[in-house]
Design a protein around this motif. Structure first.
Motif, PDB file in Angstrom:
ATOM      1  N   UNK A   1       0.784  -1.228   0.000  1.00 62.76           N
ATOM      2  CA  UNK A   1       0.000   0.000   0.000  1.00 62.76           C
ATOM      3  C   UNK A   1       0.813   1.273   0.000  1.00 62.76           C
ATOM      4  N   UNK A   2       2.137   1.187  -0.018  1.00 63.57           N
ATOM      5  CA  UNK A   2       2.960   2.398   0.030  1.00 63.57           C
ATOM      6  C   UNK A   2       3.352   2.897  -1.359  1.00 63.57           C
ATOM      7  N   UNK A   3       3.219   2.054  -2.383  1.00 64.25           N
ATOM      8  CA  UNK A   3       3.562   2.484  -3.734  1.00 64.25           C
ATOM      9  C   UNK A   3       2.414   3.268  -4.358  1.00 64.25           C
ATOM     10  N   UNK A   4       2.750   4.169  -5.256  1.00 67.61           N
ATOM     11  CA  UNK A   4       1.740   4.982  -5.922  1.00 67.61           C
ATOM     12  C   UNK A   4       0.981   4.126  -6.929  1.00 67.61           C
ATOM     13  N   UNK A   5      -0.342   4.228  -6.912  1.00 69.31           N
ATOM     14  CA  UNK A   5      -1.160   3.452  -7.846  1.00 69.31           C
ATOM     15  C   UNK A   5      -1.013   4.027  -9.248  1.00 69.31           C
ATOM     16  N   UNK A   6      -1.093   3.181 -10.284  1.00 68.18           N
ATOM     17  CA  UNK A   6      -0.951   3.666 -11.656  1.00 68.18           C
ATOM     18  C   UNK A   6      -2.127   4.551 -12.042  1.00 68.18           C
ATOM     19  N   UNK A   7      -1.844   5.545 -12.854  1.00 66.10           N
ATOM     20  CA  UNK A   7      -2.889   6.457 -13.300  1.00 66.10           C
ATOM     21  C   UNK A   7      -3.591   5.935 -14.543  1.00 66.10           C
TER      22      UNK A   7
END
Length: 57
Positions: A17-23
């Motif tokens: 949950x710490x990584x940025x989700x893809x746009x």
């Protein structure tokens, strides 16, 4: 020394949950690449003509 011993302590995993989700663009790119891979696999499986086996002699 084994490779595992040499790498010990050098690998770091981020918590879930710490990584940025893809746009939007990242999702579209992943969807497009997945579809392309499916098309290639489909072409490989459907390209073989097994209706008339060739003779061995």
């Amino acid at each position: 020394m084994t490779e595992h011993t040499e790498l010990q302590g050098k690998i770091h995993y981020d918590p879930a949950g710490t990584l940025v989700r893809p746009g939007q663009i990242g999702r579209l790119l992943r969807l497009s690449l997945g579809f392309l891979c499916l098309m290639i696999v489909w072409d490989i499986f459907t390209a073989a003509d097994v209706s008339e086996p060739s003779s061995v002699s």
